[in-house]
Write an enzyme that holds these catalytic residues in place. Structure first.
Site, PDB file in Angstrom:
ATOM      1  N   THR A  76       0.831  -1.207   0.000  1.00 35.81           N
ATOM      2  CA  THR A  76       0.000   0.000   0.000  1.00 35.81           C
ATOM      3  C   THR A  76       0.860   1.250   0.000  1.00 35.81           C
ATOM      4  O   THR A  76       0.558   2.223  -0.710  1.00 35.81           O
ATOM      5  CB  THR A  76      -0.953   0.001   1.214  1.00 35.81           C
ATOM      6  N   CYS A  77       1.921   1.247   0.768  1.00 37.05           N
ATOM      7  CA  CYS A  77       2.823   2.412   0.812  1.00 37.05           C
ATOM      8  C   CYS A  77       3.455   2.637  -0.560  1.00 37.05           C
ATOM      9  O   CYS A  77       3.510   3.765  -1.060  1.00 37.05           O
ATOM     10  CB  CYS A  77       3.907   2.220   1.865  1.00 37.05           C
ATOM     11  N   ALA A  78       3.938   1.572  -1.163  1.00 43.58           N
ATOM     12  CA  ALA A  78       4.546   1.671  -2.488  1.00 43.58           C
ATOM     13  C   ALA A  78       3.535   2.202  -3.498  1.00 43.58           C
ATOM     14  O   ALA A  78       3.870   3.046  -4.336  1.00 43.58           O
ATOM     15  CB  ALA A  78       5.084   0.311  -2.925  1.00 43.58           C
TER      16      ALA A  78
END
EC number: 1.11.1.24
Length: 168
Positions: free
Chosen positions: A59-61
């Site tokens: 999700t961060c990526a």
């Protein structure tokens, strides 16, 4: 203390994001070349703070990729992607992904960003990492939009953040 969840389990951050219309707290973060960056470096620009636990999670990526794509079309705007990842990991990720329209910044040295923006997790398995949040600032460094994502594994509301930029 703010409450969010991680896969449905309650965890907490130090507090609440800076309020809309408030002056954003200054910061000192580390760039991928190990130089320092502060909020003053972006004076006169609209700023998107894309804050997250670690670029090494899906999700961060994805948030970095999404803001990288959107940022290419924004005038007088900089997107700062902020985590406690080491600058080396941030640089590796951007190089591998061809990310060029956002700036990666790390809060690894002293965690002062997470504390001043109140996004540091105070408990749970992600304790001391940064909560997934987006803060948008106008050219005067005032908060015009903020979101602390209620479920950490969910993506932020990109559309709302970008609309705030258009309205500024």
């Amino acid at each position: 203390m703010a409450t969010v969840t991680l896969k449905g389990n309650t965890i907490h951050t130090l507090g609440n994001l800076p309020a809309n219309k408030s002056k954003a707290p200054n910061f000192s973060l580390t760039k991928t070349d190990l130089s320092s960056a502060s909020l003053a470096d972006y004076q006169g620009k609209k700023v998107v703070l894309n804050i997250f636990p670690s670029v090494d999670t899906g999700t961060c990526a994805q948030s970095v990729r999404q803001f990288n794509e959107e940022a290419a079309e924004l005038d007088n705007t900089v997107v700062l992607c902020i985590s406690k990842d080491l600058p080396f990991a941030q640089a590796r990720f951007c190089g591998a992904e061809g990310i060029t329209n956002v700036e990666m910044l790390s809060d690894f040295k002293d965690g002062s960003f997470g504390k001043s923006y109140q996004v540091e997790f105070s408990d749970g398995p992600l304790q001391s990492l940064l909560s997934r949040s987006v803060v948008v600032l106008n050219e005067n460094g005032e908060v015009i939009y903020s979101e602390q994502v209620p479920e950490t594994v969910d993506e932020p509301n990109y559309k709302a953040a970008l609309e705030a930029l258009m309205d500024a």
